[in-house]
Design an enzyme around this catalytic site. Structure first.
Site, mmCIF file in Angstrom:
data_model
loop_
_atom_site.group_PDB
_atom_site.id
_atom_site.type_symbol
_atom_site.label_atom_id
_atom_site.label_comp_id
_atom_site.label_asym_id
_atom_site.label_seq_id
_atom_site.Cartn_x
_atom_site.Cartn_y
_atom_site.Cartn_z
ATOM 1 N N HIS A 50 0.769 -1.205 0.137
ATOM 2 C CA HIS A 50 -0.134 0.040 -0.135
ATOM 3 C C HIS A 50 0.889 1.120 0.015
ATOM 4 O O HIS A 50 2.067 1.078 0.228
ATOM 5 C CB HIS A 50 -0.782 0.003 1.277
ATOM 6 C CG HIS A 50 0.039 0.227 2.388
ATOM 7 N ND1 HIS A 50 0.581 -0.979 3.292
ATOM 8 C CD2 HIS A 50 0.379 1.105 3.251
ATOM 9 C CE1 HIS A 50 1.298 -0.528 4.236
ATOM 10 N NE2 HIS A 50 1.069 0.787 4.303
ATOM 11 N N HIS A 131 5.579 6.220 -0.785
ATOM 12 C CA HIS A 131 6.263 4.997 -1.003
ATOM 13 C C HIS A 131 5.490 3.941 -0.662
ATOM 14 O O HIS A 131 4.626 3.963 0.168
ATOM 15 C CB HIS A 131 7.739 4.809 -0.548
ATOM 16 C CG HIS A 131 7.606 4.696 1.081
ATOM 17 N ND1 HIS A 131 7.365 5.859 1.994
ATOM 18 C CD2 HIS A 131 7.742 3.535 1.802
ATOM 19 C CE1 HIS A 131 7.315 5.355 3.036
ATOM 20 N NE2 HIS A 131 7.361 3.959 3.296
HETATM 21 P P1 2AM Z 1 6.597 2.209 6.133
HETATM 22 O O1 2AM Z 1 5.839 1.018 5.424
HETATM 23 O O2 2AM Z 1 7.579 3.133 5.451
HETATM 24 O O3 2AM Z 1 6.903 1.820 7.540
HETATM 25 C C1 2AM Z 1 1.564 1.632 8.401
HETATM 26 O O4 2AM Z 1 2.632 1.568 9.485
HETATM 27 C C2 2AM Z 1 2.046 2.577 7.399
HETATM 28 O O5 2AM Z 1 2.354 3.902 7.879
HETATM 29 C C3 2AM Z 1 3.170 2.164 6.664
HETATM 30 O O6 2AM Z 1 3.011 2.484 5.297
HETATM 31 C C4 2AM Z 1 4.216 3.003 7.157
HETATM 32 O O7 2AM Z 1 5.286 3.407 6.501
HETATM 33 C C5 2AM Z 1 3.623 4.246 7.545
HETATM 34 N N1 2AM Z 1 4.270 4.927 8.790
HETATM 35 C C6 2AM Z 1 4.474 4.461 9.988
HETATM 36 N N2 2AM Z 1 4.944 5.244 10.798
HETATM 37 C C7 2AM Z 1 5.032 6.652 10.170
HETATM 38 C C8 2AM Z 1 5.327 7.570 10.494
HETATM 39 N N3 2AM Z 1 5.846 7.997 11.795
HETATM 40 N N4 2AM Z 1 5.286 8.531 9.399
HETATM 41 C C9 2AM Z 1 4.771 8.377 8.280
HETATM 42 N N5 2AM Z 1 4.234 7.309 7.802
HETATM 43 C C10 2AM Z 1 4.225 6.205 8.843
#
Ligand code: 2AM
Length: 181
Positions: A50, A131
């Site tokens: 996602h 991303h």
């Molecule tokens: P990631 O895959 O790069 O960890 C659920 O955790 C979603 O939220 C994931 O897409 C994650 O990205 C993102 N996420 C988690 N912590 C975050 C943060 N502090 N700021 C922005 N996105 C975050």
């Protein structure tokens, strides 16, 4: 008072995301399989791929209700070209992303946070880097990607739950990006 109540209100880890349909997920998975393998990282399962638009963090049930009240945001469906693959060495995340931030996605992110602010919810001050996480604990790889074309038609509110060393996701609600005809 119950133990759970004494420990404070239950929290929900939620975020707004673009959730790909089955065909797009498959295309992402095919286009990135070799890079994921070369990175030696722990792959994210295909059905968990996602793109996060706004990460809200740990919310109470009232916070989740406030988040649910924010959409729809009727910016219209748009095309996203995922044509870059890379790794962030500090987090060891291997990702797939658009090379440039498309205007509709920028607008969607900005409008979401503008409306979330009215509910006291604010973005972390670290800038938006759209991303799709492909693998964690990845080693740097030199990789090219055959661009994946994604027609984005919906916004989703998603909750994440711990799942062993990983997490799984439940889509709580979806809203079309296109306005009613
Ligand atoms: P990631 O895959 O790069 O960890 C659920 O955790 C979603 O939220 C994931 O897409 C994650 O990205 C993102 N996420 C988690 N912590 C975050 C943060 N502090 N700021 C922005 N996105 C975050």
């Amino acid at each position: 008072m119950t133990e759970a109540a004494e420990a404070g209100p239950e929290r929900h880890r939620v975020f707004f995301a673009l959730w790909p349909d089955e065909a797009t997920r498959s295309a992402m998975s095919r286009a990135t399989r070799a890079a994921v393998q070369a990175s030696g990282g722990r792959p994210i399962a295909k059905d968990r791929l996602h793109l996060t638009v706004a990460f809200l963090g740990e919310l109470t049930a009232a916070g989740v209700a406030a988040a649910r009240s924010v959409p729809p945001i009727e910016i219209g469906a748009f095309e996203l070209t995922l044509d870059a693959i890379g790794i962030w060495p500090e987090s060891r995340v291997l990702w797939l992303a658009p090379r440039s931030l498309p205007a509709p996605l920028e607008a969607l992110e900005a409008q979401l946070w503008e409306r979330l602010a009215a509910h006291g919810l604010e973005a972390e001050d670290r800038g938006y880097r759209p991303h799709i996480t492909l693998a964690r604990r990845a080693r740097p790889v030199e990789a090219e990607v055959v661009p994946v074309q994604w027609r984005v038609e919906e916004l989703a509110l998603v909750e994440s739950f711990p799942d062993g060393r990983s997490v799984y996701y439940e889509v709580l609600e979806r809203w079309p990006l296109a306005g009613a005809e």
